[in-house]
Design a protein around this motif. Structure first.
Motif, mmCIF file in Angstrom:
data_model
loop_
_atom_site.group_PDB
_atom_site.id
_atom_site.type_symbol
_atom_site.label_atom_id
_atom_site.label_comp_id
_atom_site.label_asym_id
_atom_site.label_seq_id
_atom_site.Cartn_x
_atom_site.Cartn_y
_atom_site.Cartn_z
ATOM 1 N N MET A 98 -23.688 -12.996 -76.631
ATOM 2 C CA MET A 98 -23.322 -13.459 -75.809
ATOM 3 C C MET A 98 -21.894 -13.903 -75.161
ATOM 4 S SD MET A 98 -26.012 -15.205 -78.410
ATOM 5 C CE MET A 98 -25.479 -17.331 -77.122
ATOM 6 N N MET A 99 -21.106 -13.466 -76.136
ATOM 7 C CA MET A 99 -19.590 -14.072 -75.820
ATOM 8 C C MET A 99 -18.905 -13.200 -74.441
ATOM 9 S SD MET A 99 -17.756 -14.724 -79.120
ATOM 10 C CE MET A 99 -15.681 -15.453 -78.160
ATOM 11 N N SER A 100 -20.012 -11.694 -73.942
ATOM 12 C CA SER A 100 -19.278 -10.595 -73.109
ATOM 13 C C SER A 100 -19.834 -12.015 -71.820
ATOM 14 C CB SER A 100 -20.196 -9.285 -73.438
ATOM 15 O OG SER A 100 -20.993 -9.595 -73.025
ATOM 16 N N ALA A 101 -20.747 -12.910 -72.044
ATOM 17 C CA ALA A 101 -20.676 -13.579 -70.406
ATOM 18 C C ALA A 101 -19.641 -14.478 -69.768
ATOM 19 C CB ALA A 101 -22.007 -14.499 -70.493
ATOM 20 N N ILE A 102 -18.471 -14.163 -71.305
ATOM 21 C CA ILE A 102 -17.968 -15.095 -70.307
ATOM 22 C C ILE A 102 -16.845 -14.330 -69.557
ATOM 23 C CG2 ILE A 102 -14.969 -16.473 -71.412
ATOM 24 C CD1 ILE A 102 -16.924 -17.322 -73.726
ATOM 25 N N PRO A 103 -15.664 -12.925 -69.627
ATOM 26 C CA PRO A 103 -15.032 -12.562 -69.259
ATOM 27 C C PRO A 103 -15.596 -11.572 -68.603
ATOM 28 C CG PRO A 103 -15.287 -11.255 -71.014
ATOM 29 C CD PRO A 103 -16.098 -12.902 -71.625
ATOM 30 N N SER A 104 -17.389 -11.622 -67.944
ATOM 31 C CA SER A 104 -17.872 -11.049 -66.983
ATOM 32 C C SER A 104 -17.710 -11.825 -66.245
ATOM 33 C CB SER A 104 -19.216 -10.788 -67.303
ATOM 34 O OG SER A 104 -20.201 -10.344 -66.711
ATOM 35 N N THR A 105 -18.233 -13.299 -65.872
ATOM 36 C CA THR A 105 -18.492 -14.354 -64.819
ATOM 37 C C THR A 105 -17.314 -14.773 -64.773
ATOM 38 O OG1 THR A 105 -20.243 -15.210 -66.881
ATOM 39 C CG2 THR A 105 -19.154 -16.647 -64.577
ATOM 40 N N ILE A 106 -16.127 -14.779 -65.546
ATOM 41 C CA ILE A 106 -15.054 -14.809 -64.776
ATOM 42 C C ILE A 106 -14.326 -14.097 -63.562
ATOM 43 C CG2 ILE A 106 -12.237 -15.361 -65.769
ATOM 44 C CD1 ILE A 106 -13.090 -16.977 -67.613
ATOM 45 N N GLY A 107 -14.696 -12.766 -64.480
ATOM 46 C CA GLY A 107 -13.599 -11.392 -64.059
ATOM 47 C C GLY A 107 -14.481 -11.287 -61.836
ATOM 48 N N TYR A 108 -16.277 -11.610 -62.016
ATOM 49 C CA TYR A 108 -16.544 -11.756 -60.629
ATOM 50 C C TYR A 108 -16.252 -13.058 -59.734
ATOM 51 C CZ TYR A 108 -19.761 -8.506 -62.247
ATOM 52 O OH TYR A 108 -20.394 -6.873 -61.968
ATOM 53 N N MET A 109 -15.928 -13.719 -60.892
ATOM 54 C CA MET A 109 -15.187 -15.323 -59.815
ATOM 55 C C MET A 109 -14.388 -15.098 -59.451
ATOM 56 S SD MET A 109 -15.935 -18.509 -62.249
ATOM 57 C CE MET A 109 -15.478 -19.613 -60.844
ATOM 58 N N LEU A 110 -13.119 -13.859 -60.386
ATOM 59 C CA LEU A 110 -11.842 -14.054 -59.030
ATOM 60 C C LEU A 110 -12.139 -12.743 -58.240
ATOM 61 C CD1 LEU A 110 -9.632 -13.375 -62.756
ATOM 62 C CD2 LEU A 110 -9.271 -14.804 -60.598
ATOM 63 N N MET A 111 -12.826 -11.783 -58.641
ATOM 64 C CA MET A 111 -13.292 -10.882 -57.545
ATOM 65 C C MET A 111 -13.943 -11.785 -56.381
ATOM 66 S SD MET A 111 -13.931 -6.681 -59.063
ATOM 67 C CE MET A 111 -15.767 -7.890 -59.919
ATOM 68 N N GLY A 112 -15.095 -12.308 -56.428
ATOM 69 C CA GLY A 112 -15.633 -13.120 -55.244
ATOM 70 C C GLY A 112 -14.972 -13.910 -54.345
ATOM 71 N N GLY A 113 -13.630 -13.874 -55.362
ATOM 72 C CA GLY A 113 -13.089 -15.268 -53.669
ATOM 73 C C GLY A 113 -11.474 -14.274 -53.572
ATOM 74 N N ALA A 114 -11.839 -12.968 -54.111
ATOM 75 C CA ALA A 114 -10.124 -12.898 -54.018
ATOM 76 C C ALA A 114 -9.375 -13.144 -53.146
ATOM 77 C CB ALA A 114 -9.787 -11.374 -54.631
ATOM 78 N N VAL A 115 -8.079 -13.760 -52.988
ATOM 79 C CA VAL A 115 -7.231 -13.923 -51.820
ATOM 80 C C VAL A 115 -5.644 -12.579 -51.864
ATOM 81 C CG1 VAL A 115 -7.730 -16.007 -51.012
ATOM 82 C CG2 VAL A 115 -6.185 -15.318 -52.633
ATOM 83 N N ASP A 116 -5.808 -11.536 -53.036
ATOM 84 C CA ASP A 116 -4.728 -11.143 -53.134
ATOM 85 C C ASP A 116 -5.029 -9.788 -54.251
ATOM 86 O OD1 ASP A 116 -2.132 -9.282 -53.068
ATOM 87 O OD2 ASP A 116 -1.082 -11.842 -53.490
ATOM 88 N N LEU A 117 -4.721 -8.821 -54.060
ATOM 89 C CA LEU A 117 -4.454 -6.924 -54.917
ATOM 90 C C LEU A 117 -4.766 -7.907 -56.108
ATOM 91 C CD1 LEU A 117 -2.419 -4.256 -53.279
ATOM 92 C CD2 LEU A 117 -5.719 -5.131 -53.249
#
Length: 497
Positions: A98-117
């Motif tokens: 269940m805790m694996s969902a935390i880095p997964s969600t944050i990671g996808y949010m960063l990539m989805g809204g990425a403005v820098d490499l």
């Protein structure tokens, strides 16, 4: 006596096991593997878009940056595996998943809204952390809650759902922009957490904590109300009671070092077959090969073949046995990499700058189809055979055997160690692959993968035991007694389903 009265009174049928709730618990857990499969191949359709001249200048990648974007996921997975080593024993398998969902969600949010490499690379790393956590925890959780009659099929579910996640990504990438792919990647992990809240903890985990009543309720929930769980419950309890804390001196005993070494070497060889770089750079590989179809369609076809092969493996797991499938898998991968090595070897035309007249892929593709349609399909067919072979043997069975053979007393830490070794190997081979391809073309990487497939054949023949139809307690007894090929059955553990 009434004529309708039967002469012999037939005893009531023995209550059979009801696995419906077990299937629900497994489904909830393997949603994490679906997310893992989705995130692992995320770079395959995204990299060509980020390397194109039309990409956002802030996010456009050169070869070095693309290599890091493809391989940094595996570094995150290694970190996640290390974290799982602690979390599996500290808070249990279920909460670790269940805790694996935390880095997964944050990671996808960063990539989805990425403005820098840096946002793309950090997001990719965090989704890798989540992948490493689920890879270390889900197979162990499933093996501990499954009855031995269905453990082989249930053990294939993580691989099946991971492949389904990859196939969904390939399909969505045909119609959806890459930022929306990142947003879609958040959903499986969130659904997983929602369902796992209502699922039981592992009975073995509860017994190891001394919670016998909770463990009995958990096992009864998994097996059904009318199934006699007492024999299985007693065997699990006895297995736990006969094991103490593992010390460094204990690691010199065959009970511990043999299954741990088998699991570690299997995970090392699994990655050295080249499966991760092939999946991560699949579209790029096809664009550099003489493939007749457009790379994104080739990737989707390979994803469908991969799904078919793991379904076949799941249906054969308890019939053909683990070793037979591993032999078949190794041979198919060897033959396909041998063919790919031969067709990639062109000493007269070493890799170098692409001639101007074939820079456009559409021109190359049409030329290839008209000139030689057979050679245009051969790389695709060989890749499909390689993926089919891997996914019906060394893919699912490596995960399953890890969860079966690792000793209970060291299972949490050992599974995390196996996943860490696996992903560090994956990082090395994925990062080196790009440089080998740029320097030597695809010939040298394929040659390396072919040699590893031969090693897989030899390792399966010499070191891997057949665990089909064996309980976890019987498998531990195999390593404890040191018998070469036979796992002694105890009649107290032989319970019919």
């Amino acid at each position: 006596m009434d004529e309708e009265t039967p002469l012999l009174i037939t005893p009531p049928p023995k209550p059979k096991i009801n696995n419906s709730k077990l299937f629900l618990a497994v489904f909830a857990a393997v949603l994490g593997n679906f997310s893992f499969g989705f995130s692992l191949v995320f770079s395959s359709p995204v990299l060509p878009q980020l390397k194109s001249p039309d990409a956002d200048p802030r996010l456009r990648m050169d070869t070095v940056q693309a290599a890091w974007f493809g391989s940094i996921y595996t570094l995150g997975a290694a970190a996640g595996g290390l974290g799982a080593m602690l979390l599996n024993d500290l808070i249990g398998r279920k909460l670790s998943i269940m805790m694996s969902a935390i880095p997964s969600t944050i990671g996808y949010m960063l990539m989805g809204g990425a403005v820098d490499l840096w946002m793309l690379h950090l997001g990719r790393f965090l989704t890798g952390v989540a992948g490493g956590m689920t890879a270390a925890s889900i197979p162990v959780y499933i093996s501990e809650i499954s009855h031995k009659s269905v453990r082989g099929a249930m053990g294939s579910c993580p691989q099946i759902t991971a492949v389904m996640g990859a196939l969904v990504l390939y399909a969505l990438s045909l119609v959806v922009p890459w930022r929306w792919l990142a947003i879609a990647g958040e959903l499986p992990a969130l659904l997983m957490v929602l369902l796992l809240v209502f699922m039981p903890y592992s009975p073995r985990r509860l017994l190891s904590l001394g919670r016998e009543q909770q463990a009995e309720r958990s096992l009864r929930w998994l097996r059904g109300e009318h199934y006699d769980i007492h024999i299985e419950f007693r065997n699990i309890k006895h297995s736990i009671n006969t094991q103490g804390k593992v010390t460094w001196s204990d690691l010199a005993k065959p009970l511990y070092y043999r299954p741990i070494m088998i699991s570690v070497v299997m995970r090392f060889l699994q990655q050295m077959t080249g499966i991760t770089p092939i999946l991560v750079y699949l579209e790029s590989i096809f664009s550099h090969s003489k493939v007749a179809l457009e790379p994104k369609y080739d990737a989707a076809i390979v994803g469908a073949v991969r799904l078919l092969s793991v379904v076949v493996a799941a249906s054969l797991m308890e019939k053909a046995g683990r070793k037979a499938l591993l032999y078949t898998s190794s041979m198919l991968m060897f033959l396909s990499t041998l063919t790919l090595t031969m067709i990639s070897h062109n000493p007269d035309c070493p890799p170098g700058p692409t001639p101007p007249n074939i820079t456009a892929f559409s021109d190359f593709s049409s030329h290839n189809v008209v000139g030689d349609p057979v050679s245009g399909l051969l790389p695709l067919i060989c890749t499909m055979v390689f993926i089919f072979g891997y996914a019906m043997g060394w893919g699912p069975i490596t995960w399953l055997l890890m969860s079966e053979v690792l000793p209970l007393a060291a299972r949490g830490v050992a599974s995390g160690l196996c996943v860490t070794v696996s992903w560090l190997t994956a990082f090395m081979i994925t990062h080196v692959f790009t440089h080998l391809e740029d320097t030597y073309g695809l010939y040298v990487p394929y040659l390396l993968f072919m040699v590893v497939c031969v090693l897989c054949l030899l390792f399966n023949a010499v070191c891997i035991p057949e665990t089909r139809g064996r309980s976890l307690e019987e498998i531990e007894n195999y390593f404890r007694t040191g018998r070469s090929f036979t796992i002694t059955r105890s009649h107290s553990t032989a319970q019919s389903s």
